[in-house]
Write a protein that holds these residues in place. Structure first.
Motif, PDB file in Angstrom:
ATOM      1  N   GLN A 161       0.834  -1.204   0.000  1.00 22.14           N
ATOM      2  CA  GLN A 161       0.000   0.000   0.000  1.00 22.14           C
ATOM      3  C   GLN A 161       0.866   1.249   0.000  1.00 22.14           C
ATOM      4  O   GLN A 161       1.343   1.667   1.063  1.00 22.14           O
ATOM      5  N   PRO A 162       1.045   1.891  -1.164  1.00 20.54           N
ATOM      6  CA  PRO A 162       1.848   3.125  -1.183  1.00 20.54           C
ATOM      7  C   PRO A 162       1.306   4.101  -0.134  1.00 20.54           C
ATOM      8  O   PRO A 162       0.090   4.223   0.034  1.00 20.54           O
ATOM      9  N   PHE A 163       2.205   4.776   0.565  1.00 23.40           N
ATOM     10  CA  PHE A 163       1.760   5.613   1.695  1.00 23.40           C
ATOM     11  C   PHE A 163       1.681   7.090   1.311  1.00 23.40           C
ATOM     12  O   PHE A 163       2.372   7.561   0.416  1.00 23.40           O
ATOM     13  N   ASP A 164       0.808   7.780   2.026  1.00 27.92           N
ATOM     14  CA  ASP A 164       0.602   9.205   1.811  1.00 27.92           C
ATOM     15  C   ASP A 164       1.132   9.936   3.042  1.00 27.92           C
ATOM     16  O   ASP A 164       0.520   9.914   4.105  1.00 27.92           O
ATOM     17  N   ILE A 165       2.277  10.566   2.904  1.00 33.71           N
ATOM     18  CA  ILE A 165       2.940  11.176   4.059  1.00 33.71           C
ATOM     19  C   ILE A 165       2.071  12.270   4.691  1.00 33.71           C
ATOM     20  O   ILE A 165       2.135  12.491   5.907  1.00 33.71           O
ATOM     21  N   ASP A 166       1.247  12.918   3.881  1.00 34.36           N
ATOM     22  CA  ASP A 166       0.368  13.958   4.433  1.00 34.36           C
ATOM     23  C   ASP A 166      -0.643  13.354   5.409  1.00 34.36           C
ATOM     24  O   ASP A 166      -0.886  13.899   6.485  1.00 34.36           O
ATOM     25  N   ARG A 167      -1.208  12.230   5.008  1.00 31.02           N
ATOM     26  CA  ARG A 167      -2.195  11.586   5.888  1.00 31.02           C
ATOM     27  C   ARG A 167      -1.539  11.105   7.173  1.00 31.02           C
ATOM     28  O   ARG A 167      -2.110  11.207   8.257  1.00 31.02           O
ATOM     29  N   ILE A 168      -0.327  10.560   7.034  1.00 34.06           N
ATOM     30  CA  ILE A 168       0.382  10.041   8.211  1.00 34.06           C
ATOM     31  C   ILE A 168       0.656  11.156   9.213  1.00 34.06           C
ATOM     32  O   ILE A 168       0.376  11.030  10.405  1.00 34.06           O
TER      33      ILE A 168
END
Lengths: 341, 341, 341, 341
Positions: free
Chosen positions: D194-201
């Motif tokens: 699952q490619p991650f979204d640094i903004d959401r993290i």
């Protein structure tokens, strides 16, 4: 120089670290020959031996037990035992002997030294009661195993609102019980050093369970004995405490607690697992340091000495000062155990 | 008596055992009040505190870290830091302060004591370099974690015929590296105490791999530095060792070994796991003993002292004798490490 | 929705992971209310309960036991038990009940469901004998603890040339004995599934010690029984095996081996440590998955089902298919144990 | 029958259990001869071999790594590799080959089988991404080591109010990250699946730290990649994620979190310790079962199959169905990880 090497008495973690250190250091630094005797003094008496090379000690540092084997055999207590030992030492032209063992081995070592063979002892015992040294090989690992068991039993005690009694090793001294008791947060710790009063114990547990807790951990050293005022009654009920067998004390204490308090009480006798398995780093280090020190001692002319830990230093103490003596748990430690109960 | 309590500097296993012992013993034996400051000296300066009850310390004996929190904050190095500390101590009518920490905390404690508040320090640091005590809280657990890592890396080194470099904590002193190196059977151990000669190291590894082995373990303390004769070259290649960052030394040493020997070489930087997790029994016991001793000290009028382990005894040493000093690894231990390589 | 939650039967590692998952998922995903009952069905019967918040489950993932407490209480076996349970559920307007437990709890759950309350069960038992699921919470940690004990005893067995008998839990099924026996390299594994022949065992040990070994490990499940051809003799000597008490089988087997072979034989009864302590990751994961699945099941209208592991998947199986059944160790596993002895 | 045996690819815990089972069962049950090849396919190609006896496998059950050695060598990718393999197999009259390895080894095994030698594969990989089996040897121990590291880092995170990022192995699949993340209670788990979204993290971490916590654990698989919408920016800053090197992802994620949130953030790259050390019982058992099953398969005429775990059963699956395929972490598990964050 031809050096004999043996491990005597009960096995414990860290013996292989000491064996490895003796062999590596004797061969690498001094060019000595090391002869390993199998199964302790029994192997010396019977001539069961093997020359030790670097190959024999490969990969043993983190293993428990002793690669040389051991036996509870004391040459000075056997008819003809010392003679057989001397015969082998002479036949094999052994000039010096490094004996890794507990009190029995130290005593035998003193006897053997009388014949002129140089002797250096290395103290090991999970009971930690060898005099003259802060610590003996095997003790800290045994405390670790015992503490881990208390930690595990803790969660059951709490989940089931129980009194859990756990019997640990320690026939003459309560070192494991006191240290594991402090580390595991036991409510009660019974040792050979302080005869216990079952009335006080059960009164304390009743008070505790009324006031603020619904479970308790009671640690019992296998050599714990009841105080004089209660021992009569115990003798009638359970027979002579002079003949304690494994598990006996723990079970009796648990039975008394259950009967007197009505609390759900269970007993665990930890037993042989306390002497086995991967040694903690501190026992590997102690074994390694003692092994190096023993070889240095022999190579510089010492005899009838024991390697010992004094604070941060490894020193030599005369065998005569320590053989036959015992080291009880100091009051200071027992006080910490009860202060934090 | 109103006693303040704080943990300062980096966290480590065994702090909660000390906190628990202070609270249990101060409340149970003396009826003192204990005020816990959150996040070390920062909490004293800002008045972030909580009165401590028996409920606060339930179930913490076997947990890592510090329930009070900690921070790398030194009041004597901050503008107005000491004034803020004194203001809080006065406002809260704190008569005595028990400070659990490393060298920075000991230093701050000395400064705070000048104002008249009684101060007792308890030494903790996984690096074991606090002077005046055989051991500090946290050290033995760190050695255990580091040794376990070496044991694990050992099997990979052997299976793949590799040189495995492992970087351990120890900026000023190589205690963890030397003890874990001995316990893990490392072939090479590099410490801040002894600048290393990369030529000798690679020559030794080449010799070893030619003669009798196909793998090696190299342990590097994070504060290890190259010897003068090689440092010039290293500076040109890697920059100033004065500005070492985590992982830097291990990686450089691994790179040099790989380049010079051609051996398959890998590096692991163990990092933060060394300060965490379940404390070994020996750290729980040391924390418990120090906690009890600190409360006893304060209750009997002592001040400006540090609890210390000397052999089997817990004693008090004057802060003035130990603050600002460091305790390097003794030659004896370094010699054992190299004798058994 | 108001969901009741309880843990019944013996405690084991991984229960807190399941409790945490139920609370987190029920609150976070669905906005349900979770009411925790203390001490299993006893707390339901007596109305001993607490609403569960995120604060109640903080930091419990890696702890053993059950934060809700448990008791060996079965409402359907008590006079008025089920009525009391229903009264509480009605008074508290509980719409659904998540019951974490072993066979007794599954059975009680079936009975309670008859009244119309939705019921989802989560299987836990260190014995692993709940039917319908590959694994139950607590089993793998128990195997780990048992294997660690065998590993430790191994070094003593070898060092002292002994037969070491170790008794493990497993009254109805020998799952722990077989798996720990395979993992620990035991020479003999005795289970309730296969009545044992003491003559064959001692013959095998004599052969082994003559041929190539000087020690042996014998693992005995507490429910192991002698085969018909020897049971008569055993009954005469030791009484009825129908009334086995803890430690009994292990001690009898050890006594027979010692008498018949003359080998130095010792017994260890591992006991309660098998149910306690830090859960292995696999039990934390299983508990977490079952907890999430149970909440999902209830929220989507399921009832009278048990969460189960089938291969890599968590599924739901009807309670009717599994309650009252048991899952013996498959022949395949027993064959591996004996093939590698 | 003359059976060849090899271990290929990266080492892991449980290999020795499989080797031991193959040797014991082949010799004991069938009277086969077993030839061990050293260092994987490299040893087959070069004829580096040893006949295996019971002595060679004594005491290896609980040891990590592989006593046969291994190497990352694939005969089908080397010029003349397959020819050299066939030449050795013919010269040594090997009738069947048991290959313990990961995807590369399975592929090589298929190629070798084309020549008529019977081939049975045993899957091992700490990454657990071999298709067709619930589990591969080494995985559970790796999860255990990784979880232990998270547990340790947890106490530091809490004590210092930090975000701790920990990078775990898993280049193609996030099995270790997801399972250790669930078991260790990680707040965020990043996987290759699952490619991650640094903004959401970072938004989530800010929310969490504002709402109810002062620390977080972020687990990152080494093969984790940023989602398309953020990858552009990352590429500009850190270069192409196609060329990820060890430690790279963890450090980048930590840097971004620190910059965007201002939280004190640290990174640990666990590295090689994940493949080493004492195997968990479940890996010893899986290795033992697979070893016995492989010998049974070969002895009953099977070829081009892999031993596999399906639920509680060990079965055989055709190599053609699994070689070259991968097994991603199922959505179900990923959902549990995020439900419990």
């Amino acid at each position: 120089m031809r050096i004999g090497l043996l491990t005597g008495g009960g096995d414990c973690p860290g013996l292989n670290a000491a064996i490895r250190a003796v062999v590596k250091h004797a061969l690498g630094e001094y060019g000595h020959t090391v002869i390993g005797f199998r199964n302790g003094w029994k192997g010396v008496a019977s001539g069961d031996l093997q020359p030790m090379s670097r190959d024999d000690i490969r990969g043993v540092l983190d293993s428990g037990g002793t690669l040389l084997g051991t036996a509870r055999f004391h040459p000075h207590r056997q008819e003809g035992g010392l003679e057989a030992v001397h015969a082998t030492l002479e036949a094999e032209r052994i000039e010096a002997l490094i004996c890794i063992g507990g009190d029995g081995t130290l005593h035998a070592a003193s006897k053997v030294a009388e014949s002129g063979v140089k002797v250096v002892a290395i103290p090991k015992t999970i009971d930690n009661d060898v005099a003259g040294t802060d610590r003996s090989i095997g003790f800290e690992t045994a405390v670790h195993i015992a503490t881990e068991a208390i930690d595990r039993i803790h969660t059951t005690a709490e989940s089931h609102n129980r009194v859990m009694v756990i019997e640990l090793m320690g026939r003459e001294a309560g070192w494991i019980a006191v240290q594991a008791g402090i580390a595991g947060g036991a409510e009660v710790v019974l040792t050979p050093e302080q005869p216990f009063d079952i009335d006080r114990i059960t009164a304390y547990l009743r008070h505790r369970h009324r006031a603020h807790a619904n479970f308790s951990i009671v640690v019992v050293a296998e050599g714990a004995v009841p105080a004089a005022n209660t021992s009569m009654e115990w003798q009638t009920k359970y027979g002579d405490f002079g003949e304690i067998v494994a598990g006996a004390v723990g079970e009796k204490v648990a039975a008394e607690i259950a009967t007197r308090t009505g609390f759900d009480t269970r007993v665990t006798v930890l037993g042989h697992v306390q002497r086995g398995g991967t040694p903690l780093p501190s026992d590997r280090i102690l074994g390694s340091r003692f092994g190096v020190a023993a070889v240095d001692a022999i190579s510089t002319g010492h005899s009838e000495v024991m390697t010992a830990l004094h604070g941060e230093d490894v020193v030599l103490v005369p065998l005569a000062e320590v053989a036959g003596k015992s080291k009880p748990v100091p009051q200071d430690l027992i006080r910490v155990a009860s202060a934090l109960a």
